[in-house]
Structures are given as structure tokens and as C-alpha cells.
Design a protein around this motif. Sequence first.
Motif, PDB file in Angstrom:
ATOM      1  N   LEU A  33       0.829  -1.193   0.000  1.00  0.00           N
ATOM      2  CA  LEU A  33       0.000   0.000   0.000  1.00  0.00           C
ATOM      3  C   LEU A  33       0.871   1.253   0.000  1.00  0.00           C
ATOM      4  O   LEU A  33       1.936   1.263   0.627  1.00  0.00           O
ATOM      5  CB  LEU A  33      -0.915   0.020   1.225  1.00  0.00           C
ATOM      6  N   PRO A  34       0.422   2.314  -0.645  1.00  0.00           N
ATOM      7  CA  PRO A  34       1.176   3.570  -0.620  1.00  0.00           C
ATOM      8  C   PRO A  34       1.269   4.126   0.804  1.00  0.00           C
ATOM      9  O   PRO A  34       0.386   3.893   1.641  1.00  0.00           O
ATOM     10  CB  PRO A  34       0.352   4.503  -1.511  1.00  0.00           C
ATOM     11  N   ASP A  35       2.322   4.893   1.063  1.00  0.00           N
ATOM     12  CA  ASP A  35       2.547   5.448   2.394  1.00  0.00           C
ATOM     13  C   ASP A  35       1.367   6.280   2.886  1.00  0.00           C
ATOM     14  O   ASP A  35       1.006   6.214   4.062  1.00  0.00           O
ATOM     15  CB  ASP A  35       3.816   6.309   2.411  1.00  0.00           C
ATOM     16  N   ASP A  36       0.762   7.078   2.014  1.00  0.00           N
ATOM     17  CA  ASP A  36      -0.354   7.924   2.447  1.00  0.00           C
ATOM     18  C   ASP A  36      -1.515   7.103   2.992  1.00  0.00           C
ATOM     19  O   ASP A  36      -2.139   7.476   3.983  1.00  0.00           O
ATOM     20  CB  ASP A  36      -0.834   8.807   1.292  1.00  0.00           C
ATOM     21  N   ILE A  37      -1.804   5.985   2.353  1.00  0.00           N
ATOM     22  CA  ILE A  37      -2.897   5.126   2.829  1.00  0.00           C
ATOM     23  C   ILE A  37      -2.515   4.459   4.145  1.00  0.00           C
ATOM     24  O   ILE A  37      -3.311   4.392   5.076  1.00  0.00           O
ATOM     25  CB  ILE A  37      -3.279   4.084   1.766  1.00  0.00           C
ATOM     26  N   LEU A  43      -0.488   5.621   6.379  1.00  0.00           N
ATOM     27  CA  LEU A  43      -0.536   6.641   7.428  1.00  0.00           C
ATOM     28  C   LEU A  43      -1.972   6.894   7.887  1.00  0.00           C
ATOM     29  O   LEU A  43      -2.216   7.088   9.080  1.00  0.00           O
ATOM     30  CB  LEU A  43       0.109   7.943   6.939  1.00  0.00           C
ATOM     31  N   GLN A  44      -2.915   6.851   6.962  1.00  0.00           N
ATOM     32  CA  GLN A  44      -4.318   7.005   7.353  1.00  0.00           C
ATOM     33  C   GLN A  44      -4.759   5.846   8.236  1.00  0.00           C
ATOM     34  O   GLN A  44      -5.468   6.041   9.229  1.00  0.00           O
ATOM     35  CB  GLN A  44      -5.205   7.092   6.119  1.00  0.00           C
ATOM     36  N   ILE A  45      -4.342   4.641   7.888  1.00  0.00           N
ATOM     37  CA  ILE A  45      -4.683   3.465   8.699  1.00  0.00           C
ATOM     38  C   ILE A  45      -4.052   3.579  10.089  1.00  0.00           C
ATOM     39  O   ILE A  45      -4.706   3.322  11.107  1.00  0.00           O
ATOM     40  CB  ILE A  45      -4.230   2.166   7.995  1.00  0.00           C
ATOM     41  N   LEU A  46      -2.798   3.991  10.144  1.00  0.00           N
ATOM     42  CA  LEU A  46      -2.103   4.121  11.426  1.00  0.00           C
ATOM     43  C   LEU A  46      -2.790   5.119  12.346  1.00  0.00           C
ATOM     44  O   LEU A  46      -2.779   4.961  13.574  1.00  0.00           O
ATOM     45  CB  LEU A  46      -0.644   4.525  11.206  1.00  0.00           C
ATOM     46  N   ASN A  47      -3.390   6.138  11.777  1.00  0.00           N
ATOM     47  CA  ASN A  47      -4.062   7.145  12.599  1.00  0.00           C
ATOM     48  C   ASN A  47      -5.316   6.630  13.279  1.00  0.00           C
ATOM     49  O   ASN A  47      -5.825   7.275  14.192  1.00  0.00           O
ATOM     50  CB  ASN A  47      -4.348   8.400  11.774  1.00  0.00           C
ATOM     51  N   TYR A  48      -5.814   5.498  12.851  1.00  0.00           N
ATOM     52  CA  TYR A  48      -6.971   4.897  13.518  1.00  0.00           C
ATOM     53  C   TYR A  48      -6.552   4.044  14.717  1.00  0.00           C
ATOM     54  O   TYR A  48      -7.395   3.655  15.518  1.00  0.00           O
ATOM     55  CB  TYR A  48      -7.793   4.042  12.542  1.00  0.00           C
ATOM     56  N   LEU A 105       7.630   4.726   8.919  1.00  0.00           N
ATOM     57  CA  LEU A 105       6.353   5.442   8.878  1.00  0.00           C
ATOM     58  C   LEU A 105       5.917   5.894  10.270  1.00  0.00           C
ATOM     59  O   LEU A 105       5.469   7.029  10.447  1.00  0.00           O
ATOM     60  CB  LEU A 105       5.264   4.564   8.267  1.00  0.00           C
ATOM     61  N   CYS A 106       6.036   5.006  11.257  1.00  0.00           N
ATOM     62  CA  CYS A 106       5.594   5.335  12.616  1.00  0.00           C
ATOM     63  C   CYS A 106       6.479   6.387  13.277  1.00  0.00           C
ATOM     64  O   CYS A 106       6.060   7.021  14.252  1.00  0.00           O
ATOM     65  CB  CYS A 106       5.544   4.077  13.486  1.00  0.00           C
ATOM     66  N   ASN A 107       7.666   6.568  12.776  1.00  0.00           N
ATOM     67  CA  ASN A 107       8.568   7.582  13.314  1.00  0.00           C
ATOM     68  C   ASN A 107       8.650   8.827  12.434  1.00  0.00           C
ATOM     69  O   ASN A 107       9.395   9.750  12.744  1.00  0.00           O
ATOM     70  CB  ASN A 107       9.967   7.005  13.514  1.00  0.00           C
ATOM     71  N   SER A 108       7.892   8.840  11.356  1.00  0.00           N
ATOM     72  CA  SER A 108       7.973   9.948  10.408  1.00  0.00           C
ATOM     73  C   SER A 108       7.319  11.214  10.956  1.00  0.00           C
ATOM     74  O   SER A 108       6.400  11.168  11.780  1.00  0.00           O
ATOM     75  CB  SER A 108       7.321   9.567   9.077  1.00  0.00           C
ATOM     76  N   GLU A 109       7.794  12.344  10.473  1.00  0.00           N
ATOM     77  CA  GLU A 109       7.208  13.631  10.848  1.00  0.00           C
ATOM     78  C   GLU A 109       5.746  13.703  10.406  1.00  0.00           C
ATOM     79  O   GLU A 109       4.909  14.258  11.101  1.00  0.00           O
ATOM     80  CB  GLU A 109       8.009  14.782  10.227  1.00  0.00           C
ATOM     81  N   LYS A 110       5.448  13.127   9.245  1.00  0.00           N
ATOM     82  CA  LYS A 110       4.081  13.139   8.720  1.00  0.00           C
ATOM     83  C   LYS A 110       3.125  12.425   9.694  1.00  0.00           C
ATOM     84  O   LYS A 110       2.040  12.918   9.986  1.00  0.00           O
ATOM     85  CB  LYS A 110       4.056  12.469   7.348  1.00  0.00           C
ATOM     86  N   PHE A 111       3.552  11.248  10.199  1.00  0.00           N
ATOM     87  CA  PHE A 111       2.727  10.506  11.158  1.00  0.00           C
ATOM     88  C   PHE A 111       2.492  11.335  12.419  1.00  0.00           C
ATOM     89  O   PHE A 111       1.372  11.448  12.911  1.00  0.00           O
ATOM     90  CB  PHE A 111       3.375   9.169  11.520  1.00  0.00           C
ATOM     91  N   TRP A 112       3.563  11.932  12.958  1.00  0.00           N
ATOM     92  CA  TRP A 112       3.431  12.673  14.205  1.00  0.00           C
ATOM     93  C   TRP A 112       2.661  13.975  14.014  1.00  0.00           C
ATOM     94  O   TRP A 112       1.936  14.411  14.908  1.00  0.00           O
ATOM     95  CB  TRP A 112       4.801  12.892  14.847  1.00  0.00           C
ATOM     96  N   GLU A 113       2.781  14.579  12.839  1.00  0.00           N
ATOM     97  CA  GLU A 113       1.967  15.767  12.564  1.00  0.00           C
ATOM     98  C   GLU A 113       0.479  15.402  12.572  1.00  0.00           C
ATOM     99  O   GLU A 113      -0.341  16.082  13.201  1.00  0.00           O
ATOM    100  CB  GLU A 113       2.344  16.374  11.216  1.00  0.00           C
ATOM    101  N   GLU A 114       0.130  14.315  11.893  1.00  0.00           N
ATOM    102  CA  GLU A 114      -1.266  13.858  11.885  1.00  0.00           C
ATOM    103  C   GLU A 114      -1.727  13.490  13.289  1.00  0.00           C
ATOM    104  O   GLU A 114      -2.870  13.756  13.669  1.00  0.00           O
ATOM    105  CB  GLU A 114      -1.441  12.672  10.932  1.00  0.00           C
ATOM    106  N   THR A 115      -0.853  12.867  14.064  1.00  0.00           N
ATOM    107  CA  THR A 115      -1.195  12.488  15.435  1.00  0.00           C
ATOM    108  C   THR A 115      -1.526  13.718  16.267  1.00  0.00           C
ATOM    109  O   THR A 115      -2.540  13.751  16.966  1.00  0.00           O
ATOM    110  CB  THR A 115      -0.031  11.704  16.084  1.00  0.00           C
TER     111      THR A 115
END
Length: 175
Positions: free
Chosen positions: A97-101, A103-108, A127-137
Motif C-alpha cells: 500500500l502507498p505510504d499515504d494510505i 498513514l491514514q490506517i495508522l491514525n486509527y 512510517l511510525c517515526n515519520s514527521e508526517k505521522f506525528w503531525e497527523e497524530t
Amino acid sequence: MASLLGEHLFQISGQGPPPAKDFFQLLITRNEVIWNSWKISVRLDSRGAAPKELKTSHQEFLHQKMLKQQVGAVFGQRILEYTISLCQGKFDYLERLPDDILLQILNYLELKDTTLVAQVSQRFRKLCNSEKFWEETVRRRCAEFTSDMEGIANAMGWRKLFFTFFLTSGTKEQQ
């Protein structure tokens, strides 16, 4: 789900085990296993030797004991087992799966569960340590976050912001 499978299912390359310095590449496509090898030697009789390539179907690979031994010797048991799984049609769709998808799953997930997901593979750890993940969090789970804090987050990092201001301030994450 089949559309997630590209032509190349897996590829790895590297140097073989000592004492030889030979270089190897394993490429698994939808239909075949391709084993490339390059002889690396300072000996005059080996200079200019052409690379060798062996192509075999998935079914043939499963029955080729010598080739499986070579893959295991060069890349290790884990890669050999993964190669066998791919040849048996056992695909890892989640990894594709693409990273964006993802990351959406991880946010749940709850944050404690993302620490477990991060242990699954290097990709999930990244992904779990990425800035994008933590920004969404921070944006989704921290009600006290304001747009004024965005500059602070960009300067110090979103993960550090979360643990500094939101987790340690006694604020429970919103589940």
C-alpha cells in the motif's frame, strides 16, 4: 488487490559471503525468479567475466534445491523464506500500500498499538517515526493544538512537540 502487485514483486542485491567477493541480485517478478551473479576477482583469468543470469518460473524455483541454497547462503534464511512465500503466491498486500494510505490506517490505531506496528518491518518503523505521522497524530488527537503551535512543531519536530506538550502535560490522548 491484484492491482497492487507491480511487475517486480521483490528485489535485493548484495555481496556474497566471504571469502569470495562475488555480487548477487535476486529479482522476483510476477512470473519468474531471476538470479544474477557477477564474479569479482583480481585474478587475471576471471577479469572480464560476463555476469551470469538464471531465470526460472516460480514452480521451478520451489523444486531447485541448489538455487534455494544459494539464495539462503547469500541473503539469509529470512529472504529465502520470503522468496518461497512469493513463489507460492503468498503476497504481502499491506506492505504494498502507498505510504499515504498506510498513514491514514495508522491514525486509527491507539498510540500504544503503533509501537507494535513499528516492529513489523523497517518500512513500518520509518512510517511510525515519520514527521508526517506525528503531525497527523498531533492534529487529530490533541484538542489543545492551535495554529500558533505549528511554528514550534516545525522547529522542534512534531513527535517532540507531542511528547513535550501533550503527553507530559497530563492531557490524555483522544481515542
